[in-house]
Design a protein around this motif. Structure first.
Motif, PDB file in Angstrom:
ATOM      1  N   ALA A 293       3.291   2.239  -3.885  1.00 41.47           N
ATOM      2  CA  ALA A 293       2.962   3.514  -3.235  1.00 41.47           C
ATOM      3  C   ALA A 293       3.262   4.685  -4.163  1.00 41.47           C
ATOM      4  O   ALA A 293       2.471   5.623  -4.275  1.00 41.47           O
ATOM      5  CB  ALA A 293       3.744   3.648  -1.926  1.00 41.47           C
ATOM      6  N   SER A 294       4.417   4.639  -4.840  1.00 39.31           N
ATOM      7  CA  SER A 294       4.801   5.724  -5.741  1.00 39.31           C
ATOM      8  C   SER A 294       3.855   5.821  -6.928  1.00 39.31           C
ATOM      9  O   SER A 294       3.518   6.919  -7.378  1.00 39.31           O
ATOM     10  CB  SER A 294       6.236   5.513  -6.242  1.00 39.31           C
ATOM     11  OG  SER A 294       7.143   5.489  -5.169  1.00 39.31           O
ATOM     12  N   THR A 295       3.413   4.663  -7.441  1.00 45.93           N
ATOM     13  CA  THR A 295       2.469   4.673  -8.552  1.00 45.93           C
ATOM     14  C   THR A 295       1.154   5.319  -8.134  1.00 45.93           C
ATOM     15  O   THR A 295       0.525   6.043  -8.913  1.00 45.93           O
ATOM     16  CB  THR A 295       2.212   3.230  -9.041  1.00 45.93           C
ATOM     17  OG1 THR A 295       3.458   2.641  -9.431  1.00 45.93           O
ATOM     18  CG2 THR A 295       1.267   3.206 -10.226  1.00 45.93           C
ATOM     19  N   ALA A 296       0.738   5.087  -6.898  1.00 49.54           N
ATOM     20  CA  ALA A 296      -0.523   5.661  -6.410  1.00 49.54           C
ATOM     21  C   ALA A 296      -0.395   7.142  -6.057  1.00 49.54           C
ATOM     22  O   ALA A 296      -1.286   7.936  -6.352  1.00 49.54           O
ATOM     23  CB  ALA A 296      -1.010   4.877  -5.189  1.00 49.54           C
ATOM     24  N   LEU A 297       0.733   7.526  -5.442  1.00 51.00           N
ATOM     25  CA  LEU A 297       0.877   8.884  -4.906  1.00 51.00           C
ATOM     26  C   LEU A 297       1.658   9.822  -5.810  1.00 51.00           C
ATOM     27  O   LEU A 297       1.559  11.045  -5.671  1.00 51.00           O
ATOM     28  CB  LEU A 297       1.552   8.830  -3.535  1.00 51.00           C
ATOM     29  CG  LEU A 297       0.815   8.042  -2.450  1.00 51.00           C
ATOM     30  CD1 LEU A 297       1.650   7.987  -1.177  1.00 51.00           C
ATOM     31  CD2 LEU A 297      -0.556   8.648  -2.159  1.00 51.00           C
ATOM     32  N   GLY A 298       2.480   9.268  -6.701  1.00 48.93           N
ATOM     33  CA  GLY A 298       3.267  10.114  -7.592  1.00 48.93           C
ATOM     34  C   GLY A 298       4.249  10.988  -6.840  1.00 48.93           C
ATOM     35  O   GLY A 298       4.884  10.547  -5.871  1.00 48.93           O
ATOM     36  N   PRO A 299       4.393  12.262  -7.229  1.00 50.64           N
ATOM     37  CA  PRO A 299       5.372  13.152  -6.588  1.00 50.64           C
ATOM     38  C   PRO A 299       5.122  13.384  -5.101  1.00 50.64           C
ATOM     39  O   PRO A 299       5.992  13.904  -4.405  1.00 50.64           O
ATOM     40  CB  PRO A 299       5.216  14.463  -7.377  1.00 50.64           C
ATOM     41  CG  PRO A 299       4.619  14.059  -8.683  1.00 50.64           C
ATOM     42  CD  PRO A 299       3.731  12.894  -8.373  1.00 50.64           C
ATOM     43  N   ARG A 300       3.943  13.029  -4.610  1.00 49.62           N
ATOM     44  CA  ARG A 300       3.634  13.234  -3.187  1.00 49.62           C
ATOM     45  C   ARG A 300       4.227  12.147  -2.299  1.00 49.62           C
ATOM     46  O   ARG A 300       4.122  12.215  -1.068  1.00 49.62           O
ATOM     47  CB  ARG A 300       2.114  13.253  -2.996  1.00 49.62           C
ATOM     48  CG  ARG A 300       1.398  14.365  -3.746  1.00 49.62           C
ATOM     49  CD  ARG A 300      -0.100  14.106  -3.782  1.00 49.62           C
ATOM     50  NE  ARG A 300      -0.633  13.851  -2.460  1.00 49.62           N
ATOM     51  CZ  ARG A 300      -1.761  13.163  -2.230  1.00 49.62           C
ATOM     52  NH1 ARG A 300      -2.422  12.648  -3.236  1.00 49.62           N
ATOM     53  NH2 ARG A 300      -2.188  12.984  -1.006  1.00 49.62           N
ATOM     54  N   THR A 301       4.872  11.134  -2.890  1.00 47.60           N
ATOM     55  CA  THR A 301       5.338   9.983  -2.112  1.00 47.60           C
ATOM     56  C   THR A 301       6.320  10.385  -1.020  1.00 47.60           C
ATOM     57  O   THR A 301       6.151  10.033   0.153  1.00 47.60           O
ATOM     58  CB  THR A 301       5.989   8.944  -3.036  1.00 47.60           C
ATOM     59  OG1 THR A 301       5.083   8.594  -4.084  1.00 47.60           O
ATOM     60  CG2 THR A 301       6.376   7.692  -2.262  1.00 47.60           C
ATOM     61  N   LEU A 302       7.375  11.115  -1.388  1.00 51.25           N
ATOM     62  CA  LEU A 302       8.419  11.443  -0.416  1.00 51.25           C
ATOM     63  C   LEU A 302       7.877  12.338   0.688  1.00 51.25           C
ATOM     64  O   LEU A 302       8.160  12.110   1.873  1.00 51.25           O
ATOM     65  CB  LEU A 302       9.600  12.118  -1.117  1.00 51.25           C
ATOM     66  CG  LEU A 302      10.757  12.555  -0.203  1.00 51.25           C
ATOM     67  CD1 LEU A 302      11.313  11.370   0.572  1.00 51.25           C
ATOM     68  CD2 LEU A 302      11.871  13.213  -1.023  1.00 51.25           C
ATOM     69  N   GLY A 303       7.104  13.352   0.342  1.00 47.82           N
ATOM     70  CA  GLY A 303       6.540  14.232   1.369  1.00 47.82           C
ATOM     71  C   GLY A 303       5.664  13.467   2.344  1.00 47.82           C
ATOM     72  O   GLY A 303       5.699  13.711   3.558  1.00 47.82           O
ATOM     73  N   SER A 304       4.897  12.498   1.840  1.00 45.81           N
ATOM     74  CA  SER A 304       4.028  11.704   2.710  1.00 45.81           C
ATOM     75  C   SER A 304       4.853  10.849   3.665  1.00 45.81           C
ATOM     76  O   SER A 304       4.526  10.724   4.851  1.00 45.81           O
ATOM     77  CB  SER A 304       3.117  10.809   1.867  1.00 45.81           C
ATOM     78  OG  SER A 304       2.298  11.584   1.010  1.00 45.81           O
ATOM     79  N   ILE A 305       5.938  10.247   3.161  1.00 46.56           N
ATOM     80  CA  ILE A 305       6.800   9.428   4.019  1.00 46.56           C
ATOM     81  C   ILE A 305       7.484  10.292   5.073  1.00 46.56           C
ATOM     82  O   ILE A 305       7.596   9.897   6.238  1.00 46.56           O
ATOM     83  CB  ILE A 305       7.834   8.674   3.170  1.00 46.56           C
ATOM     84  CG1 ILE A 305       7.168   7.499   2.459  1.00 46.56           C
ATOM     85  CG2 ILE A 305       8.993   8.164   4.027  1.00 46.56           C
ATOM     86  CD1 ILE A 305       8.107   6.658   1.638  1.00 46.56           C
ATOM     87  N   GLU A 306       7.962  11.479   4.690  1.00 46.20           N
ATOM     88  CA  GLU A 306       8.649  12.340   5.653  1.00 46.20           C
ATOM     89  C   GLU A 306       7.704  12.772   6.778  1.00 46.20           C
ATOM     90  O   GLU A 306       8.111  12.851   7.936  1.00 46.20           O
ATOM     91  CB  GLU A 306       9.213  13.571   4.938  1.00 46.20           C
ATOM     92  CG  GLU A 306      10.348  13.266   3.968  1.00 46.20           C
ATOM     93  CD  GLU A 306      11.558  12.662   4.654  1.00 46.20           C
ATOM     94  OE1 GLU A 306      12.097  13.304   5.579  1.00 46.20           O
ATOM     95  OE2 GLU A 306      11.963  11.545   4.285  1.00 46.20           O
ATOM     96  N   VAL A 307       6.456  13.065   6.440  1.00 45.32           N
ATOM     97  CA  VAL A 307       5.505  13.541   7.453  1.00 45.32           C
ATOM     98  C   VAL A 307       4.956  12.377   8.286  1.00 45.32           C
ATOM     99  O   VAL A 307       4.906  12.447   9.520  1.00 45.32           O
ATOM    100  CB  VAL A 307       4.343  14.313   6.787  1.00 45.32           C
ATOM    101  CG1 VAL A 307       3.251  14.628   7.820  1.00 45.32           C
ATOM    102  CG2 VAL A 307       4.854  15.607   6.167  1.00 45.32           C
TER     103      VAL A 307
END
Length: 358
Positions: A293-307
């Motif tokens: 997931a992190s490889t695909a989303l990069g820095p957006r990973t944590l924000g996506s999980i939180e939302v």
């Protein structure tokens, strides 16, 4: 005549649908029989995964959701600035304005937490007690020890002394320290480089000290640590060159793979975000999925999980396989054809009964 012709065409279509459906189902069953390892789900590619997450975020990242999350972070002690900034990035990316009153609270809280006095006090406490550290403080204050051979040498020495004196040995600390020093390099079989394995192992050891590991991940690591160490061999160690004989290949390799996945998360995001994501990882499979997931989303990973929440976001990483779609389509076609046949038969019987009554 026209009505009769249409009925014949419809009936022929139903027969064709039924035959095609049977063929699809039989082919799917035969493929499963020949290869039982086939699964109904497959992992999405990176571009497909990003598109699925974007679509979900477009629905979930509402102004109310953003406001609720940020307020929650501000009310925590200590405040979760890593997650808060990640959600602010989501708001900026989606063009969602932050309420002015909430923006003032964020600014005041940041000034309070980032003052020189607050940083110096927190850093001094963190250097002596890693459990008291926030993630940011750890990377500033504790990394000089945790991510160098000094911490690993200390871990090996401590557990070796415990073994020599007959005291309980923390097998996980011993294994992670050995991996960090490269003492098990000959038996750690992973796809990553030795740098990734060593840095990931140090990160796991640090996260464990900070109590950032989820209960599931900690249980898995402790079990792997117990399986990795041959206690009888450990008591016979006299020289550092004897260390590889202490460890069992499979569990050490499993820990090394998880460490490599943690390193992949850090590479795709950053070290702070990688540590912040650790509480969302429950076992080795979760670590692998988080790395993908992190490889695909990069820095957006944590924000996506939180939302979205972790479970929902991880589900977006998989889809029905082509085989499963064929099976479902075949079964649906068979059911539809059977219902139509039953309906047609029922109408014919009803009409015949009415004619007999007439």
């Amino acid at each position: 005549m026209a009505g009769r012709g249409l009925r014949l065409i419809a009936r022929a279509g139903l027969h064709v649908l039924f035959v095609i459906s049977v063929v699809l189902v039989v082919r799917g069953v035969l493929e499963l029989r020949e290869n039982p390892a086939l699964t109904p789900y497959v992992e999405r590619g990176e571009a497909e995964f990003r598109a699925a997450v974007d679509a979900a975020m477009a629905r979930a990242a509402t102004p109310q959701r953003i406001h609720t999350l940020i307020e929650g972070y501000l009310n925590e002690t200590p405040r979760d600035w890593i997650a808060l900034r990640a959600v602010e990035d989501v708001a900026a990316e989606r063009g969602i304005p932050v309420d002015p009153a909430l923006a003032l609270r964020i600014s005041a809280a940041w000034d309070e937490d980032s003052s020189m006095l607050a940083k110096a006090t927190a850093c001094g406490r963190c250097m002596f007690d890693v459990e008291s550290c926030s993630i940011s403080e750890t990377l500033i204050c504790n990394v000089p020890i945790s991510f160098t051979p000094v911490g690993d040498v200390a871990g090996l020495a401590q557990e070796g002394l415990n073994a020599a004196r007959g005291r309980p040995v923390d097998t996980l600390n011993l294994t992670l320290s050995a991996i960090g020093l490269g003492a098990t390099a000959a038996i750690v079989v992973t796809e990553g480089s030795s740098i990734a394995v060593k840095a990931g192992a140090s990160g796991l050891k640090l996260a464990r000290g900070m109590r950032l590991l989820s209960p599931g991940m900690e249980r898995w690591l402790l079990r792997m640590g117990d399986e990795a160490v041959d206690m009888a061999a450990l008591k016979q160690v006299r020289w550092p060159t004897d260390l590889p004989c202490v460890f069992n290949r499979a569990p050490v390799a499993a820990i090394g793979a998880a460490a490599t996945d943690l390193w992949r998360v850090a590479e795709a995001t950053d070290p702070k975000t990688a540590l912040r994501l650790l509480p969302h990882i429950d076992d080795a499979n979760d670590a692998r999925r988080m790395a993908r997931a992190s490889t695909a989303l990069g820095p957006r990973t944590l924000g996506s999980i939180e939302v979205l929440g972790k479970a929902r976001m991880m589900r977006l990483g998989i889809r029905l396989s082509d085989l499963a779609q064929e099976l479902f389509a075949g079964l649906a076609g068979m059911v539809a054809a059977a219902i139509s046949f039953a309906k047609s038969l029922g109408l014919r019987l009803l009409r015949g009964g009415m004619r007999r009554l007439a």
